[in-house]
Design a protein around this motif. Sequence first.
Motif, PDB file in Angstrom:
ATOM      1  N   LYS A  49      55.469  42.883  53.280  1.00  0.00           N
ATOM      2  CA  LYS A  49      56.967  43.038  53.631  1.00  0.00           C
ATOM      3  C   LYS A  49      57.640  42.501  53.205  1.00  0.00           C
ATOM      4  CE  LYS A  49      57.514  44.280  58.652  1.00  0.00           C
ATOM      5  NZ  LYS A  49      56.930  45.493  58.170  1.00  0.00           N
ATOM      6  N   GLU A  50      59.235  42.972  52.903  1.00  0.00           N
ATOM      7  CA  GLU A  50      59.747  41.784  51.852  1.00  0.00           C
ATOM      8  C   GLU A  50      59.936  41.470  50.735  1.00  0.00           C
ATOM      9  OE1 GLU A  50      63.481  41.432  53.364  1.00  0.00           O
ATOM     10  OE2 GLU A  50      62.354  42.539  54.866  1.00  0.00           O
ATOM     11  N   GLU A  51      58.729  42.436  50.059  1.00  0.00           N
ATOM     12  CA  GLU A  51      58.774  42.089  48.351  1.00  0.00           C
ATOM     13  C   GLU A  51      58.041  41.430  48.478  1.00  0.00           C
ATOM     14  OE1 GLU A  51      63.254  40.987  47.751  1.00  0.00           O
ATOM     15  OE2 GLU A  51      63.518  43.778  48.400  1.00  0.00           O
ATOM     16  N   ASN A  52      56.745  40.974  49.532  1.00  0.00           N
ATOM     17  CA  ASN A  52      55.567  40.000  49.652  1.00  0.00           C
ATOM     18  C   ASN A  52      56.265  38.525  49.488  1.00  0.00           C
ATOM     19  OD1 ASN A  52      54.040  42.064  48.179  1.00  0.00           O
ATOM     20  ND2 ASN A  52      54.281  42.017  45.591  1.00  0.00           N
ATOM     21  N   PHE A  53      57.040  38.478  50.399  1.00  0.00           N
ATOM     22  CA  PHE A  53      57.443  37.697  50.793  1.00  0.00           C
ATOM     23  C   PHE A  53      56.417  36.372  51.008  1.00  0.00           C
ATOM     24  CE2 PHE A  53      59.476  34.057  54.076  1.00  0.00           C
ATOM     25  CZ  PHE A  53      59.791  33.313  53.235  1.00  0.00           C
ATOM     26  N   LEU A  54      55.112  36.514  52.005  1.00  0.00           N
ATOM     27  CA  LEU A  54      54.667  35.914  52.369  1.00  0.00           C
ATOM     28  C   LEU A  54      53.771  34.936  51.402  1.00  0.00           C
ATOM     29  CD1 LEU A  54      52.604  33.920  54.256  1.00  0.00           C
ATOM     30  CD2 LEU A  54      51.586  36.686  54.617  1.00  0.00           C
ATOM     31  N   SER A  55      53.299  35.770  49.677  1.00  0.00           N
ATOM     32  CA  SER A  55      52.418  35.211  48.934  1.00  0.00           C
ATOM     33  C   SER A  55      53.931  34.415  48.126  1.00  0.00           C
ATOM     34  CB  SER A  55      52.286  36.152  48.798  1.00  0.00           C
ATOM     35  OG  SER A  55      52.908  37.031  47.860  1.00  0.00           O
ATOM     36  N   GLU A  56      54.802  35.071  47.947  1.00  0.00           N
ATOM     37  CA  GLU A  56      55.802  34.393  47.278  1.00  0.00           C
ATOM     38  C   GLU A  56      55.918  33.130  47.485  1.00  0.00           C
ATOM     39  OE1 GLU A  56      59.200  36.030  46.485  1.00  0.00           O
ATOM     40  OE2 GLU A  56      57.717  38.151  45.225  1.00  0.00           O
TER      41      GLU A  56
ATOM     42  N   LYS B 161      54.935  29.415  46.440  1.00  0.00           N
ATOM     43  CA  LYS B 161      55.995  28.401  45.778  1.00  0.00           C
ATOM     44  C   LYS B 161      55.839  27.013  47.123  1.00  0.00           C
ATOM     45  CE  LYS B 161      59.829  28.618  48.540  1.00  0.00           C
ATOM     46  NZ  LYS B 161      61.825  29.410  48.896  1.00  0.00           N
ATOM     47  N   THR B 162      55.839  26.370  48.840  1.00  0.00           N
ATOM     48  CA  THR B 162      54.994  25.553  48.906  1.00  0.00           C
ATOM     49  C   THR B 162      54.063  25.373  48.959  1.00  0.00           C
ATOM     50  OG1 THR B 162      54.867  27.378  51.026  1.00  0.00           O
ATOM     51  CG2 THR B 162      57.074  26.413  50.442  1.00  0.00           C
ATOM     52  N   LYS B 163      52.975  25.654  48.533  1.00  0.00           N
ATOM     53  CA  LYS B 163      51.424  25.590  48.623  1.00  0.00           C
ATOM     54  C   LYS B 163      51.173  24.885  50.023  1.00  0.00           C
ATOM     55  CE  LYS B 163      51.628  25.233  43.910  1.00  0.00           C
ATOM     56  NZ  LYS B 163      52.933  26.020  42.776  1.00  0.00           N
ATOM     57  N   ARG B 164      51.680  24.788  51.000  1.00  0.00           N
ATOM     58  CA  ARG B 164      51.503  23.953  52.029  1.00  0.00           C
ATOM     59  C   ARG B 164      50.921  25.356  52.807  1.00  0.00           C
ATOM     60  NH1 ARG B 164      53.370  19.682  53.145  1.00  0.00           N
ATOM     61  NH2 ARG B 164      54.110  19.774  55.292  1.00  0.00           N
ATOM     62  N   PRO B 165      50.463  24.800  54.188  1.00  0.00           N
ATOM     63  CA  PRO B 165      50.179  25.715  55.471  1.00  0.00           C
ATOM     64  C   PRO B 165      50.937  25.950  56.304  1.00  0.00           C
ATOM     65  CG  PRO B 165      48.147  23.795  55.645  1.00  0.00           C
ATOM     66  CD  PRO B 165      49.951  23.111  54.417  1.00  0.00           C
ATOM     67  N   LEU B 166      50.769  26.946  56.990  1.00  0.00           N
ATOM     68  CA  LEU B 166      51.962  27.788  57.331  1.00  0.00           C
ATOM     69  C   LEU B 166      51.722  27.728  58.933  1.00  0.00           C
ATOM     70  CD1 LEU B 166      55.096  28.525  57.122  1.00  0.00           C
ATOM     71  CD2 LEU B 166      54.497  30.996  56.718  1.00  0.00           C
ATOM     72  N   VAL B 167      52.335  27.269  59.985  1.00  0.00           N
ATOM     73  CA  VAL B 167      52.138  27.183  61.426  1.00  0.00           C
ATOM     74  C   VAL B 167      53.168  28.172  62.094  1.00  0.00           C
ATOM     75  CG1 VAL B 167      51.427  26.074  63.740  1.00  0.00           C
ATOM     76  CG2 VAL B 167      51.250  25.416  61.105  1.00  0.00           C
ATOM     77  N   VAL B 168      52.466  29.174  62.571  1.00  0.00           N
ATOM     78  CA  VAL B 168      54.170  29.519  63.403  1.00  0.00           C
ATOM     79  C   VAL B 168      54.653  29.218  64.305  1.00  0.00           C
ATOM     80  CG1 VAL B 168      52.268  30.414  65.479  1.00  0.00           C
ATOM     81  CG2 VAL B 168      53.575  32.515  64.411  1.00  0.00           C
ATOM     82  N   GLU B 169      54.382  28.111  65.212  1.00  0.00           N
ATOM     83  CA  GLU B 169      55.266  27.585  65.704  1.00  0.00           C
ATOM     84  C   GLU B 169      56.290  26.777  65.135  1.00  0.00           C
ATOM     85  OE1 GLU B 169      51.822  26.651  66.017  1.00  0.00           O
ATOM     86  OE2 GLU B 169      51.210  28.173  68.550  1.00  0.00           O
TER      87      GLU B 169
ATOM     88  N   PRO C 183      47.254  28.801  52.418  1.00  0.00           N
ATOM     89  CA  PRO C 183      46.784  29.252  51.398  1.00  0.00           C
ATOM     90  C   PRO C 183      46.014  28.250  50.551  1.00  0.00           C
ATOM     91  CG  PRO C 183      48.915  27.139  50.987  1.00  0.00           C
ATOM     92  CD  PRO C 183      47.933  27.923  52.265  1.00  0.00           C
ATOM     93  N   LEU C 184      45.038  29.379  49.875  1.00  0.00           N
ATOM     94  CA  LEU C 184      44.431  28.936  48.715  1.00  0.00           C
ATOM     95  C   LEU C 184      44.502  28.511  47.572  1.00  0.00           C
ATOM     96  CD1 LEU C 184      41.094  31.442  50.401  1.00  0.00           C
ATOM     97  CD2 LEU C 184      41.907  29.251  50.244  1.00  0.00           C
ATOM     98  N   ILE C 185      44.571  27.758  46.671  1.00  0.00           N
ATOM     99  CA  ILE C 185      45.022  26.966  45.989  1.00  0.00           C
ATOM    100  C   ILE C 185      44.592  26.881  44.453  1.00  0.00           C
ATOM    101  CG2 ILE C 185      47.435  25.899  44.904  1.00  0.00           C
ATOM    102  CD1 ILE C 185      48.337  28.242  46.583  1.00  0.00           C
ATOM    103  N   VAL C 186      44.639  27.398  43.194  1.00  0.00           N
ATOM    104  CA  VAL C 186      43.872  26.832  42.158  1.00  0.00           C
ATOM    105  C   VAL C 186      44.445  26.621  41.447  1.00  0.00           C
ATOM    106  CG1 VAL C 186      41.533  27.016  40.640  1.00  0.00           C
ATOM    107  CG2 VAL C 186      40.998  26.949  43.202  1.00  0.00           C
ATOM    108  N   LYS C 187      44.618  25.552  40.421  1.00  0.00           N
ATOM    109  CA  LYS C 187      45.909  25.093  39.303  1.00  0.00           C
ATOM    110  C   LYS C 187      46.823  25.281  39.432  1.00  0.00           C
ATOM    111  CE  LYS C 187      41.287  25.357  36.117  1.00  0.00           C
ATOM    112  NZ  LYS C 187      40.615  26.467  35.734  1.00  0.00           N
ATOM    113  N   GLU C 188      47.884  24.979  40.664  1.00  0.00           N
ATOM    114  CA  GLU C 188      48.975  25.926  40.781  1.00  0.00           C
ATOM    115  C   GLU C 188      49.457  27.671  41.261  1.00  0.00           C
ATOM    116  OE1 GLU C 188      51.210  23.524  42.075  1.00  0.00           O
ATOM    117  OE2 GLU C 188      49.721  22.093  41.804  1.00  0.00           O
ATOM    118  N   GLU C 189      47.801  28.318  41.324  1.00  0.00           N
ATOM    119  CA  GLU C 189      48.114  29.427  41.453  1.00  0.00           C
ATOM    120  C   GLU C 189      47.438  29.648  42.583  1.00  0.00           C
ATOM    121  OE1 GLU C 189      49.940  32.412  41.028  1.00  0.00           O
ATOM    122  OE2 GLU C 189      50.028  30.800  38.505  1.00  0.00           O
ATOM    123  N   LEU C 190      48.178  30.597  43.619  1.00  0.00           N
ATOM    124  CA  LEU C 190      47.985  31.306  44.966  1.00  0.00           C
ATOM    125  C   LEU C 190      47.008  32.611  44.086  1.00  0.00           C
ATOM    126  CD1 LEU C 190      48.093  31.376  48.063  1.00  0.00           C
ATOM    127  CD2 LEU C 190      49.873  33.455  48.021  1.00  0.00           C
ATOM    128  N   ILE C 191      45.416  32.278  45.412  1.00  0.00           N
ATOM    129  CA  ILE C 191      43.891  32.916  44.829  1.00  0.00           C
ATOM    130  C   ILE C 191      44.389  33.887  45.683  1.00  0.00           C
ATOM    131  CG2 ILE C 191      43.286  31.570  42.589  1.00  0.00           C
ATOM    132  CD1 ILE C 191      40.906  30.786  44.478  1.00  0.00           C
TER     133      ILE C 191
END
Length: 182
Positions: free
Chosen positions: A59-66, A70-78, A112-120
Motif C-alpha cells: 500500500k502507498e508505494e511500500n510506505f510501511l517498509s520505507e 527510515k525510523t528503525k523503531r517499533p510501530l504501535v497502533v495506539e 522491524p528486523l534490522i541488520v547493518k542498518e538494513e530492514l530484512i
Amino acid sequence: RLNQILELDKLAILINRSLLDALTLDRIGIILKVPKEGPLTPYQLIKFKEEDIISLLFKEENFLSEYLQKTKRPLVVEEIPFLIEKLDEKEKKKLDLLKTEMGKNEIGLILPLIVKEELIGIILFGNKLSGEAYTVQDINLLATFTVQASIAFDNILSYFEIEKRKAELEKFYKLSVGRELR
C-alpha cells in the motif's frame, strides 16, 4: 537457541510460538526478504490472511517498509496519532491509512528486523488476548529480542546464500572438468 538453528522454518516457528505464548497474543506473523535483496514477503503467519498482509506491505508505494527502514523503531497502533503530528501532509495521510489498515487486520504492534542498518524483515503482533495495550516494558523487551532474532534470520539467509553459491560453483566445476575430459 536462536543462533543455533540453521533452518528458516524452525526458527520462524520457534519465534512465533514463543512470542504467541509469552505475550498471550491472538495472532503473529513474520515477514522476510527471501532472498536477502528481494521484496518483503509474508513468511509465516498465524491467524493473519496472507493476501491482507501482502496488500498492507504494498500500500502507498511500500510506505510501511520505507517508514520502518527510515525510523528503525517499533510501530504501535495506539501511538500513531502522536507520530502523525510531527510529519508533513503526505506522510500524515500515509501513516493514517496505515493505522486504518493495522486496525482492519488487528495488528497491535509492528517490529522491524534490522541488520547493518538494513530492514530484512518485520514481525507483526496481533492484539493481546487480555485486551490490554502493549506497555513500554513490553516494547523495550521485544525490541531487544528482535535484535537477536534479526541476527539469527540474517545468519540463516546468509547460510542459504552460501549454500546456493556453493552449488553453483560445484555445477560449474563439473561442467569445466567434463569439457576438459572430452
